[in-house]
Motif scaffolding. Structure first.
Motif, PDB file in Angstrom:
ATOM      1  N   UNK A 248       2.783   8.399  -0.670  1.00 59.61           N
ATOM      2  CA  UNK A 248       3.443   7.644  -1.310  1.00 59.61           C
ATOM      3  C   UNK A 248       4.157   6.704  -0.777  1.00 59.61           C
ATOM      4  N   UNK A 249       4.636   7.202   0.218  1.00 67.23           N
ATOM      5  CA  UNK A 249       5.386   5.741   1.383  1.00 67.23           C
ATOM      6  C   UNK A 249       4.861   4.365   1.856  1.00 67.23           C
ATOM      7  N   UNK A 250       3.221   5.307   2.466  1.00 64.83           N
ATOM      8  CA  UNK A 250       2.056   4.796   2.997  1.00 64.83           C
ATOM      9  C   UNK A 250       1.771   3.380   1.780  1.00 64.83           C
ATOM     10  N   UNK A 251       2.077   3.913   0.624  1.00 66.02           N
ATOM     11  CA  UNK A 251       1.012   2.408  -1.044  1.00 66.02           C
ATOM     12  C   UNK A 251       3.017   1.849  -0.590  1.00 66.02           C
ATOM     13  N   UNK A 252       3.638   1.871  -0.741  1.00 68.75           N
ATOM     14  CA  UNK A 252       4.781   1.609  -0.900  1.00 68.75           C
ATOM     15  C   UNK A 252       5.014   1.257   0.277  1.00 68.75           C
TER      16      UNK A 252
ATOM     17  N   UNK B  91       2.444  -0.210   1.936  1.00 66.18           N
ATOM     18  CA  UNK B  91       1.423  -1.704   1.696  1.00 66.18           C
ATOM     19  C   UNK B  91       1.842  -3.048   0.822  1.00 66.18           C
ATOM     20  N   UNK B  92       2.142  -2.006  -0.245  1.00 67.95           N
ATOM     21  CA  UNK B  92       2.993  -3.831  -1.353  1.00 67.95           C
ATOM     22  C   UNK B  92       4.242  -3.931  -0.699  1.00 67.95           C
ATOM     23  N   UNK B  93       5.012  -3.699   0.038  1.00 71.50           N
ATOM     24  CA  UNK B  93       6.183  -4.441   1.295  1.00 71.50           C
ATOM     25  C   UNK B  93       5.507  -5.723   1.685  1.00 71.50           C
ATOM     26  N   UNK B  94       5.439  -4.804   2.224  1.00 68.49           N
ATOM     27  CA  UNK B  94       3.724  -6.555   3.655  1.00 68.49           C
ATOM     28  C   UNK B  94       3.350  -7.180   2.999  1.00 68.49           C
ATOM     29  N   UNK B  95       2.676  -7.144   1.953  1.00 64.35           N
ATOM     30  CA  UNK B  95       1.808  -7.727   0.885  1.00 64.35           C
ATOM     31  C   UNK B  95       2.437  -8.837   0.364  1.00 64.35           C
ATOM     32  N   UNK B  96       4.125  -8.046  -0.151  1.00 66.85           N
ATOM     33  CA  UNK B  96       5.318  -9.270  -1.085  1.00 66.85           C
ATOM     34  C   UNK B  96       5.783  -9.803   0.520  1.00 66.85           C
ATOM     35  N   UNK B  97       6.192  -9.726   1.249  1.00 67.93           N
ATOM     36  CA  UNK B  97       6.701  -9.883   2.546  1.00 67.93           C
ATOM     37  C   UNK B  97       7.180  -9.494   2.852  1.00 67.93           C
ATOM     38  N   UNK B  98       8.301  -8.216   1.996  1.00 69.69           N
ATOM     39  CA  UNK B  98       9.250  -7.662   2.154  1.00 69.69           C
ATOM     40  C   UNK B  98       9.383  -6.967   3.900  1.00 69.69           C
TER      41      UNK B  98
ATOM     42  N   UNK C  19       0.949  -0.531 -10.432  1.00 71.31           N
ATOM     43  CA  UNK C  19       0.285   0.430 -10.090  1.00 71.31           C
ATOM     44  C   UNK C  19       0.319   1.485  -9.183  1.00 71.31           C
ATOM     45  N   UNK C  20       0.433   0.429  -7.474  1.00 68.62           N
ATOM     46  CA  UNK C  20       0.718   1.388  -6.481  1.00 68.62           C
ATOM     47  C   UNK C  20       2.159   2.124  -6.656  1.00 68.62           C
ATOM     48  N   UNK C  21       2.891   1.280  -7.277  1.00 69.11           N
ATOM     49  CA  UNK C  21       4.141   2.172  -6.990  1.00 69.11           C
ATOM     50  C   UNK C  21       4.418   2.786  -7.868  1.00 69.11           C
ATOM     51  N   UNK C  22       3.695   3.095  -8.761  1.00 67.91           N
ATOM     52  CA  UNK C  22       3.910   4.604  -9.930  1.00 67.91           C
ATOM     53  C   UNK C  22       2.819   6.040  -9.357  1.00 67.91           C
ATOM     54  N   UNK C  23       1.627   4.936  -8.902  1.00 66.40           N
ATOM     55  CA  UNK C  23       0.860   5.687  -7.598  1.00 66.40           C
ATOM     56  C   UNK C  23       1.769   6.648  -6.773  1.00 66.40           C
ATOM     57  N   UNK C  24       2.803   5.829  -5.695  1.00 64.12           N
ATOM     58  CA  UNK C  24       3.564   6.647  -4.820  1.00 64.12           C
ATOM     59  C   UNK C  24       4.598   7.347  -5.652  1.00 64.12           C
ATOM     60  N   UNK C  25       4.878   7.148  -6.884  1.00 69.57           N
ATOM     61  CA  UNK C  25       6.404   7.668  -7.015  1.00 69.57           C
ATOM     62  C   UNK C  25       5.643   9.338  -7.773  1.00 69.57           C
ATOM     63  N   UNK C  26       4.225   9.215  -7.903  1.00 69.14           N
ATOM     64  CA  UNK C  26       3.356  10.589  -8.977  1.00 69.14           C
ATOM     65  C   UNK C  26       3.677  11.227  -7.567  1.00 69.14           C
ATOM     66  N   UNK C  27       3.103  10.399  -5.824  1.00 69.97           N
ATOM     67  CA  UNK C  27       2.172  11.250  -5.212  1.00 69.97           C
ATOM     68  C   UNK C  27       3.732  12.383  -4.869  1.00 69.97           C
TER      69      UNK C  27
END
Length: 162
Positions: free
Chosen positions: A73-77, A79-86, A106-114
């Motif tokens: 889940x942390x890795x997914x988060x 990747x999203x943060x890298x993609x949006x420039x954070x 969807x990725x954030x929801x998957x990360x939370x569920x994991x």
């Protein structure tokens, strides 16, 4: 935690179907589970029951550990943060920015569920892990022929125990 035995499906002559029996875990099973993790993850993601082999059972047990799932889940988060420039990208292969941004919710929801303490289905965890580790998958390759958002939704659905 060291697993000393696993439950495996064993065909029984004269009986319709298989019987689940305990079997002691051997060193060879442990080595197979570790060295062939990616292939075992693919089989689990495809829906092969963990009880089919000791290596699959060991790999499934590892995947559904709360710490392992939370790390995914942390890795997914990340990747999203890298993609949006954070966050600045790591030195690894970068995920495809546009599909990641389109699937960000969807990725954030998957990360939370994991990361949630609730039990999770091994098939979904294996699918999430493959999203992160398969360089030919929809997260990293436009040639995969699969939509990232659809793959993430499928993994989320497979996490739920029915």
């Amino acid at each position: 935690m060291v697993t000393r035995s696993v439950l495996l499906l064993t065909p029984v002559r004269g009986v319709a179907g298989d019987v689940i029996e305990p079997r002691r875990v051997r060193l060879r099973d442990r080595l197979t589970a570790r060295l062939r993790a990616h292939g075992l993850d693919r089989r689990l993601a495809d829906g092969v029951p963990p009880e089919c082999s000791a290596a699959l059972s060991l790999r499934a047990a590892r995947l559904i550990e709360p710490g392992a799932s939370a790390a995914l889940g942390r890795r997914l988060e990340h990747i999203v943060a890298e993609a949006d420039g954070r966050l600045l990208p790591r030195a690894r292969v970068a995920a495809r920015r546009r599909p990641v941004l389109e699937a960000a919710d969807e990725l954030a929801a998957l990360a939370r569920r994991l990361a949630a303490p609730d039990p999770r289905g091994v098939r979904g965890v294996a699918q999430a892990r493959l999203l992160l580790t398969d360089g030919c998958g929809p997260m990293y390759s436009h040639r995969s022929g699969e939509d990232l958002t659809a793959a993430v939704r499928r993994a989320r659905a497979a996490l739920e125990l029915i």
